[in-house]
Design an enzyme around this catalytic site. Structure first.
Site, PDB file in Angstrom:
ATOM      1  N   GLY A   1       0.769  -1.246   0.000  1.00 16.24           N
ATOM      2  CA  GLY A   1       0.000   0.000   0.000  1.00 16.24           C
ATOM      3  C   GLY A   1       0.798   1.294   0.000  1.00 16.24           C
TER       4      GLY A   1
ATOM      5  N   HIS B   1       1.696   0.044 -13.295  1.00 17.20           N
ATOM      6  CA  HIS B   1       2.497  -1.146 -13.586  1.00 17.20           C
ATOM      7  C   HIS B   1       3.979  -0.756 -13.506  1.00 17.20           C
ATOM      8  CE1 HIS B   1       3.248  -5.106 -15.223  1.00 17.20           C
ATOM      9  NE2 HIS B   1       4.173  -4.558 -15.974  1.00 17.20           N
TER      10      HIS B   1
END
Ligand code: GAR
Length: 218
Positions: free
Chosen positions: A15, A113
């Site tokens: 996170g 990504h």
């Protein structure tokens, strides 16, 4: 977007991207947006604690509780629709969403990504980059379509790959730029600056640099 942009962040683990988005809203870099919920497919995700610390609602929806991918995604869709989510931000959400899910939120899902797509799509992108011997890799924020890692690219940052590089050192350096470009992409979305034509995203604001180039010292 006229009112407040209601964001859901989907995570599976650490996170840190979530954290950088939280900070960007807190410091008003991203205005008129709110993280309404953080959804995780893993109850042990460290990112859940980061969200809870900030008083953000968290919901865990684990695949093991569903017999099919479709029923899992139905639950996810229902949860997000109930909360009137405008934008879904995939931040280390390690699950491929089907076209069934994507159709419900067309052009309202973003992903980050850790490579310069279309290179090194799929898993372990940083390891793929190190093993391939490329001199540069980086990170990409793109809209999610039914084709995995292939949606229109919003922003990319280039990061050098050094000869002595390991997957770990490269991942750490790329991550720093992920934390810069994800908030930037979200800011542009919230401000209505992104225009999608075919597979291209045009940014309707000259102040935004779509090509963040990090040069190695020569
Ligand atoms: C990030 O490096 C992100 O680019 C990657 O997972 C990591 C999550 O880190 N995502 C993918 O590989 C998606 N294919 P974080 O949980 O600390 O934000």
């Amino acid at each position: 977007m006229s009112g407040l942009c209601r964001i859901a962040v989907l995570i599976s683990g650490r996170g840190t991207n979530l954290e950088s988005i939280i900070r960007s809203i807190e410091t008003d870099y991203i205005k008129k947006a709110q993280i309404v919920v953080v959804v995780s497919d893993n109850r042990d995700a460290q990112g859940l604690l980061r969200a809870e610390k900030q008083g953000i609602e968290t919901i865990v929806i684990e695949t093991k509780d569903f017999s099919t991918k479709q029923s899992y995604e139905e639950k996810l869709i229902e949860t997000l629709q109930k909360l009137n989510i405008d934008l879904i931000v995939l931040a280390g959400f390690m699950r491929v969403l089907s076209s069934y899910f994507v159709k419900h939120f067309k052009w309202r899902i973003m992903n980050i990504h850790p490579a310069l797509l279309p290179a090194f799509a799929g898993l372990q992108a940083q390891r793929q980059a190190v093993d391939s011997g490329v001199r540069f890799s980086g990170c990409t924020v793109h809209f999610v379509t039914e084709k995995v890692d292939k949606g229109p690219i919003i922003i990319q940052a280039v990061v050098p790959v050094y000869v002595e590089e390991t997957e770990d050192t490269l991942s750490q350096r790329i991550l720093q730029y992920e934390h810069k470009i994800y908030p930037k992409a979200i800011k542009m979305y919230v401000e209505g600056k992104l225009e999608i034509t075919g597979n291209k995203v045009k940014i309707k604001d000259e102040r935004f640099d779509q090509n963040v180039l990090i040069s190695p010292s020569l």
